[in-house]
Design an enzyme around this catalytic site. Sequence first.
Site, PDB file in Angstrom:
ATOM      1  N   GLU A  52      49.293  26.520  59.226  1.00 44.05           N
ATOM      2  CA  GLU A  52      49.846  25.348  60.311  1.00 44.05           C
ATOM      3  C   GLU A  52      50.339  24.037  60.195  1.00 44.05           C
ATOM      4  O   GLU A  52      51.868  23.275  60.333  1.00 44.05           O
ATOM      5  CB  GLU A  52      49.348  25.535  61.512  1.00 44.05           C
ATOM      6  CG  GLU A  52      48.846  26.833  62.280  1.00 44.05           C
ATOM      7  CD  GLU A  52      47.527  27.053  61.225  1.00 44.05           C
ATOM      8  OE1 GLU A  52      48.286  27.365  60.221  1.00 44.05           O
ATOM      9  OE2 GLU A  52      46.941  27.674  61.557  1.00 44.05           O
ATOM     10  N   CYS A  88      43.479  23.303  63.518  1.00 36.51           N
ATOM     11  CA  CYS A  88      44.593  23.292  63.702  1.00 36.51           C
ATOM     12  C   CYS A  88      45.079  23.094  64.912  1.00 36.51           C
ATOM     13  O   CYS A  88      46.334  23.613  65.744  1.00 36.51           O
ATOM     14  CB  CYS A  88      45.895  25.257  63.066  1.00 36.51           C
ATOM     15  SG  CYS A  88      45.651  25.263  61.160  1.00 36.51           S
ATOM     16  N   ALA A 158      45.494  56.822  38.438  1.00 33.10           N
ATOM     17  CA  ALA A 158      46.567  57.338  38.359  1.00 33.10           C
ATOM     18  C   ALA A 158      46.241  58.517  37.744  1.00 33.10           C
ATOM     19  O   ALA A 158      44.815  59.277  37.685  1.00 33.10           O
ATOM     20  CB  ALA A 158      47.021  56.893  36.472  1.00 33.10           C
ATOM     21  N   TRP A 173      46.942  58.050  28.487  1.00 27.23           N
ATOM     22  CA  TRP A 173      47.991  56.645  29.463  1.00 27.23           C
ATOM     23  C   TRP A 173      49.171  57.356  29.779  1.00 27.23           C
ATOM     24  O   TRP A 173      50.179  57.791  29.316  1.00 27.23           O
ATOM     25  CB  TRP A 173      49.118  55.834  27.742  1.00 27.23           C
ATOM     26  CG  TRP A 173      49.136  54.522  27.956  1.00 27.23           C
ATOM     27  CD1 TRP A 173      50.728  54.190  28.549  1.00 27.23           C
ATOM     28  CD2 TRP A 173      48.363  53.291  28.198  1.00 27.23           C
ATOM     29  NE1 TRP A 173      50.281  52.696  28.897  1.00 27.23           N
ATOM     30  CE2 TRP A 173      49.648  52.725  28.408  1.00 27.23           C
ATOM     31  CE3 TRP A 173      46.836  54.104  28.081  1.00 27.23           C
ATOM     32  CZ2 TRP A 173      48.985  51.489  28.793  1.00 27.23           C
ATOM     33  CZ3 TRP A 173      46.238  52.574  28.379  1.00 27.23           C
ATOM     34  CH2 TRP A 173      47.630  50.632  28.411  1.00 27.23           C
ATOM     35  N   THR A 199      34.660  54.680  31.543  1.00 24.44           N
ATOM     36  CA  THR A 199      36.385  53.733  31.217  1.00 24.44           C
ATOM     37  C   THR A 199      35.908  52.802  30.255  1.00 24.44           C
ATOM     38  O   THR A 199      36.468  52.476  29.063  1.00 24.44           O
ATOM     39  CB  THR A 199      36.489  53.495  32.510  1.00 24.44           C
ATOM     40  OG1 THR A 199      36.633  54.398  33.774  1.00 24.44           O
ATOM     41  CG2 THR A 199      37.351  52.529  32.627  1.00 24.44           C
ATOM     42  N   ARG A 210      48.167  40.330  32.395  1.00 23.56           N
ATOM     43  CA  ARG A 210      48.737  39.366  30.987  1.00 23.56           C
ATOM     44  C   ARG A 210      50.379  39.931  31.373  1.00 23.56           C
ATOM     45  O   ARG A 210      50.735  38.436  31.090  1.00 23.56           O
ATOM     46  CB  ARG A 210      48.621  39.851  29.474  1.00 23.56           C
ATOM     47  CG  ARG A 210      46.221  40.249  29.049  1.00 23.56           C
ATOM     48  CD  ARG A 210      46.891  40.948  28.091  1.00 23.56           C
ATOM     49  NE  ARG A 210      47.150  41.939  28.458  1.00 23.56           N
ATOM     50  CZ  ARG A 210      46.418  43.047  28.559  1.00 23.56           C
ATOM     51  NH1 ARG A 210      45.379  42.970  29.107  1.00 23.56           N
ATOM     52  NH2 ARG A 210      47.194  44.017  28.681  1.00 23.56           N
ATOM     53  N   GLY A 290      36.285  55.080  36.097  1.00 29.19           N
ATOM     54  CA  GLY A 290      36.700  55.745  35.867  1.00 29.19           C
ATOM     55  C   GLY A 290      36.272  57.122  37.451  1.00 29.19           C
ATOM     56  O   GLY A 290      35.982  56.887  38.518  1.00 29.19           O
ATOM     57  N   THR A 293      33.099  56.836  39.001  1.00 31.51           N
ATOM     58  CA  THR A 293      32.775  55.542  39.655  1.00 31.51           C
ATOM     59  C   THR A 293      33.432  55.471  41.168  1.00 31.51           C
ATOM     60  O   THR A 293      33.367  55.987  42.099  1.00 31.51           O
ATOM     61  CB  THR A 293      33.305  54.320  38.920  1.00 31.51           C
ATOM     62  OG1 THR A 293      31.908  54.403  37.578  1.00 31.51           O
ATOM     63  CG2 THR A 293      32.629  53.443  39.327  1.00 31.51           C
TER      64      THR A 293
HETATM   65  C1  AOF Z   1      43.937  28.442  60.162  1.00 26.43           C
HETATM   66  N1  AOF Z   1      45.106  28.833  59.123  1.00 26.43           N
HETATM   67  O1  AOF Z   1      45.789  28.543  56.886  1.00 26.43           O
HETATM   68  C2  AOF Z   1      43.541  29.900  57.084  1.00 26.43           C
HETATM   69  C3  AOF Z   1      42.375  29.542  57.778  1.00 26.43           C
HETATM   70  O2  AOF Z   1      37.413  25.319  55.613  1.00 26.43           O
HETATM   71  P1  AOF Z   1      38.789  25.211  56.055  1.00 26.43           P
HETATM   72  O3  AOF Z   1      39.310  23.928  56.472  1.00 26.43           O
HETATM   73  O4  AOF Z   1      39.605  25.636  55.300  1.00 26.43           O
HETATM   74  O5  AOF Z   1      38.585  25.959  57.515  1.00 26.43           O
HETATM   75  C4  AOF Z   1      38.571  27.629  57.761  1.00 26.43           C
HETATM   76  C5  AOF Z   1      38.482  28.289  58.844  1.00 26.43           C
HETATM   77  O6  AOF Z   1      40.243  28.350  58.648  1.00 26.43           O
HETATM   78  C6  AOF Z   1      37.973  29.507  58.553  1.00 26.43           C
HETATM   79  O7  AOF Z   1      37.708  30.266  59.781  1.00 26.43           O
HETATM   80  C7  AOF Z   1      39.347  30.501  57.636  1.00 26.43           C
HETATM   81  O8  AOF Z   1      39.113  32.173  58.123  1.00 26.43           O
HETATM   82  C8  AOF Z   1      40.629  29.923  58.508  1.00 26.43           C
HETATM   83  N2  AOF Z   1      41.989  29.953  57.334  1.00 26.43           N
HETATM   84  N3  AOF Z   1      43.077  29.194  59.294  1.00 26.43           N
HETATM   85  O9  AOF Z   1      44.232  28.515  60.694  1.00 26.43           O
HETATM   86  C9  AOF Z   1      45.419  28.854  58.043  1.00 26.43           C
HETATM   87  N4  AOF Z   1      43.964  29.157  56.170  1.00 26.43           N
HETATM   88 ZN    ZN Z   2      43.533  25.901  60.212  1.00 23.43          ZN
END
Ligand code: AOF
Ligand code: ZN
Length: 353
Positions: A52, A88, A158, A173, A199, A210, A290, A293
């Site tokens: 945001e 945010c 696969a 392969w 495996t 790579r 494999g 697992t």
């Molecule tokens: C959002 N927008 O782009 C992301 C969020 O330690 P911080 O500040 O990075 O905050 C971690 C919290 O923010 C946690 O709840 C995670 O799930 C969320 N990530 N939230 O609003 C974002 N990456």
């Molecule tokens: Zn946030």
Amino acid sequence: MTHENFMHRCFDLARLGAGHVSPNPMVGSVLVHEGRIIGEGWHKEYGKAHAEVNCIAAVREEDRHLIEKSTLYVSLEPCCFHGKTPPCTNLILRSNIKEVVISCLDETPAVRGKGVEILRKAGIEVIEGVLADAPFKPSDFRNTYITKQRPFIQLKFAQSADGYMGVPGKQVWFSNHFSQLLAHKGRAEFDAILVGTNTALTDNPSLSNRFWPGKSPLRIVLDRERQVLNDAHLLRSDQPTWVVCEKQLGSDFTTDSLRFLELGFDEHLLEKLLAELFHHRITSLVVEGGATTIRHFMEKGFWDEAAMINNSLRLGSGIPAPTPTGDELASFALEGDTLTVIRNQQPKPLNFV
Ligand code: AOF
Ligand code: ZN
């Protein structure tokens, strides 16, 4: 343009953070004024600005007066606490935005609906659940990690046209150029990749990335009796690697990137390993074989999706491929092969203590 269209754009932006944001979620955001996108952003790096923040900062000077008349789309509920970055929700309130559209809630206990509540209490209209059931949601890794207390798990293998994964003791392969690229893309995006002893011995894989930009994952090999030799590709290079064994057997072979994780190989082996991965904040894991697992993970219900490459080759006999069942999420043509992705309808959480 619909809410779904803009949310798809958020998903695409979110995925640009793949491999860089774990254990945080991938998140994308767009700001829309009367059908026109005036700002876009995504969470680019763990600990850095959220989607945001980048989205609103990207609005051009001449459009800034439109911010308060715009709708903010976010692929995840906006956060509402001080983590590594400020909430945010504060930014949204300060920006005077009146409408927010999200896909799913952030299952992080400090958020989980509180972000939406704060916005609604301030009079903002919040629309939830747009593309909430879509396959490959960018928040899947993080929300699975939080709610299931284990990484998001993809089973990957696969199989021949007649349902065999290979021939005992011999490397077969299957992959073509496209499926190999896709496998390496997965290695850039997932935190960790795991194989069993057979495996490791038969294929001597390096499990490095790579052929795709980005990092290589943490490698994990289940090697109960330390059969994988010290000069195997898996134990070479400085890519982080865990050898899960019953006893390290006094091996003096060690490097900075190599860790011998001693665990009892009893019926709770996977629970103990997944708890360790959770503890190390590994949010996503590919189990690449494999067959034995993969079946262990299936029997426990410790899987979220299966990605199966179906090859046109017929082997006639060999190791039968596992048959995970669930909802088909997608099916792609990859040159002559087909990639089918299935979602587990009943993924099990980790409840081992
Ligand atoms: C959002 N927008 O782009 C992301 C969020 O330690 P911080 O500040 O990075 O905050 C971690 C919290 O923010 C946690 O709840 C995670 O799930 C969320 N990530 N939230 O609003 C974002 N990456
Ligand atoms: Zn946030």
